[in-house]
Design an enzyme around this catalytic site. Structure first.
Site, PDB file in Angstrom:
ATOM      1  N   GLU A 263       4.326  59.481 -13.278  1.00 55.66           N
ATOM      2  CA  GLU A 263       4.035  58.125 -13.760  1.00 55.66           C
ATOM      3  C   GLU A 263       3.766  58.163 -15.260  1.00 55.66           C
ATOM      4  O   GLU A 263       2.889  58.900 -15.719  1.00 55.66           O
ATOM      5  CB  GLU A 263       2.799  57.543 -13.046  1.00 55.66           C
ATOM      6  CG  GLU A 263       3.115  56.962 -11.696  1.00 55.66           C
ATOM      7  CD  GLU A 263       1.941  56.215 -11.061  1.00 55.66           C
ATOM      8  OE1 GLU A 263       1.122  55.625 -11.791  1.00 55.66           O
ATOM      9  OE2 GLU A 263       1.870  56.226  -9.825  1.00 55.66           O
TER      10      GLU A 263
ATOM     11  N   LYS B  61       7.637  63.570  -9.102  1.00 56.64           N
ATOM     12  CA  LYS B  61       7.649  62.234  -9.707  1.00 56.64           C
ATOM     13  C   LYS B  61       6.476  62.132 -10.667  1.00 56.64           C
ATOM     14  O   LYS B  61       5.385  62.625 -10.376  1.00 56.64           O
ATOM     15  CB  LYS B  61       7.593  61.130  -8.659  1.00 56.64           C
ATOM     16  CG  LYS B  61       7.598  59.725  -9.285  1.00 56.64           C
ATOM     17  CD  LYS B  61       7.952  58.634  -8.290  1.00 56.64           C
ATOM     18  CE  LYS B  61       6.840  58.239  -7.372  1.00 56.64           C
ATOM     19  NZ  LYS B  61       5.602  57.718  -8.045  1.00 56.64           N
TER      20      LYS B  61
ATOM     21  N   GLU C 215       8.847  49.906 -10.576  1.00 55.33           N
ATOM     22  CA  GLU C 215       7.983  49.257  -9.578  1.00 55.33           C
ATOM     23  C   GLU C 215       7.573  47.862 -10.045  1.00 55.33           C
ATOM     24  O   GLU C 215       7.049  47.687 -11.160  1.00 55.33           O
ATOM     25  CB  GLU C 215       6.735  50.117  -9.308  1.00 55.33           C
ATOM     26  CG  GLU C 215       5.826  49.464  -8.266  1.00 55.33           C
ATOM     27  CD  GLU C 215       4.801  50.397  -7.639  1.00 55.33           C
ATOM     28  OE1 GLU C 215       4.848  51.622  -7.888  1.00 55.33           O
ATOM     29  OE2 GLU C 215       3.954  49.887  -6.884  1.00 55.33           O
TER      30      GLU C 215
ATOM     31  N   ASP D 222       1.935  59.451  -3.767  1.00 54.06           N
ATOM     32  CA  ASP D 222       0.462  59.433  -3.727  1.00 54.06           C
ATOM     33  C   ASP D 222      -0.038  58.144  -3.061  1.00 54.06           C
ATOM     34  O   ASP D 222      -1.251  57.950  -2.905  1.00 54.06           O
ATOM     35  CB  ASP D 222      -0.165  59.676  -5.109  1.00 54.06           C
ATOM     36  CG  ASP D 222       0.265  58.670  -6.147  1.00 54.06           C
ATOM     37  OD1 ASP D 222       1.002  57.712  -5.816  1.00 54.06           O
ATOM     38  OD2 ASP D 222      -0.140  58.827  -7.324  1.00 54.06           O
ATOM     39  N   SER D 223       0.897  57.297  -2.612  1.00 55.42           N
ATOM     40  CA  SER D 223       0.546  56.192  -1.710  1.00 55.42           C
ATOM     41  C   SER D 223      -0.083  56.753  -0.426  1.00 55.42           C
ATOM     42  O   SER D 223      -0.660  56.005   0.364  1.00 55.42           O
ATOM     43  CB  SER D 223       1.781  55.350  -1.367  1.00 55.42           C
ATOM     44  OG  SER D 223       2.844  56.176  -0.940  1.00 55.42           O
TER      45      SER D 223
ATOM     46  N   ASP E 298       5.003  63.408  -5.612  1.00 56.35           N
ATOM     47  CA  ASP E 298       4.248  62.797  -6.701  1.00 56.35           C
ATOM     48  C   ASP E 298       3.307  63.792  -7.360  1.00 56.35           C
ATOM     49  O   ASP E 298       2.618  64.560  -6.666  1.00 56.35           O
ATOM     50  CB  ASP E 298       3.384  61.651  -6.151  1.00 56.35           C
ATOM     51  CG  ASP E 298       3.840  60.302  -6.644  1.00 56.35           C
ATOM     52  OD1 ASP E 298       4.373  60.216  -7.764  1.00 56.35           O
ATOM     53  OD2 ASP E 298       3.666  59.323  -5.890  1.00 56.35           O
TER      54      ASP E 298
HETATM   55  O1  KIV Z   1       3.400  56.758  -4.197  1.00 55.31           O
HETATM   56  C1  KIV Z   1       4.366  56.090  -3.834  1.00 55.31           C
HETATM   57  O2  KIV Z   1       4.627  55.874  -2.652  1.00 55.31           O
HETATM   58  C2  KIV Z   1       5.237  55.535  -4.876  1.00 55.31           C
HETATM   59  C3  KIV Z   1       6.259  54.544  -4.443  1.00 55.31           C
HETATM   60  C4  KIV Z   1       5.623  53.210  -4.364  1.00 55.31           C
HETATM   61  C5  KIV Z   1       7.436  54.567  -5.315  1.00 55.31           C
HETATM   62  O3  KIV Z   1       5.077  55.842  -6.011  1.00 55.31           O
END
Ligand code: KIV
Length: 265
Positions: free
Chosen positions: A116, A114, A181, A45-46, A84
């Site tokens: 969080e 992924k 992280e 989600d970056s 994510d």
């Molecule tokens: O969203 C993302 O790119 C991430 C990485 C920083 C691991 O969660």
């Protein structure tokens, strides 16, 4: 070419081989990284920061991450693709998280999601795993909690007890690996030694079982110079390459140098 499967990712820790991971958001980039032999590709989600130009990841929607992940998966033959779960689907409880993750897997055919969260959301991770969806955990600095924490801070000794509780809970809930992280090196080392599942570090020093970087950071693909976090090593300078190419192109068009005969019908 053999596809990297979940058992292969898990086995890398036992074999003492590092997991190499990068984020990616589109088809041509995914094809290149796949060809280059990157083990794990993360549609992070970056996306919100590096592609959409926003200051946080919070506004990335489920539809947007699915749109990008579908392109990435289409470009991949070998790498293990993780997507994510965007805010707020990790936070809304098991039913919402499973519904969101199932959409991700069904509509993109990615390998895993992924998630969080730590101890407080372990039951949601367990529900995802129970639904047959492989989960990569994400502990330490959690960008989706920026409104609570007020900034992107390195996790230090004072965060140690909670961090160890978080990663232990995430492992127990069935995650196959966990992203760590922005942790002090000693803390990331202790976490890596404590867990049977692999740790994948970003800003967490050299002792994790793997490493991930953000695509635009490692390639210097961003409008401002020298804006990388301390933990990034930049392996190319796409900012300069793109800038120079655009200037040369503009000059050639203005001087009627391009297109030439060889480009004409
Ligand atoms: O969203 C993302 O790119 C991430 C990485 C920083 C691991 O969660």
């Amino acid at each position: 070419m053999t596809k990297i499967t979940l058992p292969k990712i898990k086995a890398l820790k036992q074999e003492g081989r590092k997991i190499v991971a990068l984020t990616v958001y589109d088809y041509p980039s995914a094809r290149l990284l796949d060809d280059a032999g990157i083990d794990l590709l993360l549609v992070g989600d970056s996306l919100g920061n590096v592609v959409q130009g926003k200051t946080t990841t919070l506004s990335v929607t489920l539809d947007e991450i699915i749109y990008h992940a579908e392109m990435v998966v289409r470009g991949v033959q070998q790498s293990f693709v993780v997507v994510d779960i965007p805010f707020p689907f990790c936070q809304l409880g098991a039913a919402e998280a499973v519904r969101a993750a199932a959409r991700i897997i069904k509509e993109t055919l990615a390998d895993a999601v992924k998630f969080e969260g730590g101890e407080n959301r372990a039951s949601t991770i367990a529900a995802l795993v129970d639904a047959g969806i492989p989960v990569l955990g994400h502990c330490g600095l959690r960008p989706q909690e920026i409104r609570q924490t007020g900034g992107y801070f390195v996790q230090r000794e004072s965060a140690r007890e909670q961090l160890l509780r978080d990663i232990t809970a995430v492992e127990k809930a069935g995650a196959f690996a966990v992203v760590l992280e922005c942790l002090e090196t000693a803390l990331a080392k202790e976490a890596t030694n404590l867990l049977k599942i692999p740790t994948i570090g970003i800003g967490a020093g050299p002792f994790c079982d793997g490493q991930v970087l953000v695509f635009h950071d490692f390639l210097g693909y961003k409008p401002e110079q020298n804006r990388n976090p301390k933990y990034v090593r930049q392996y190319a300078d796409l900012r300069l390459t793109i800038f120079a190419a655009a200037r040369n192109y503009a000059e050639d068009v203005r001087q009627s140098i391009f297109p030439g005969k060889e480009h004409s019908f």
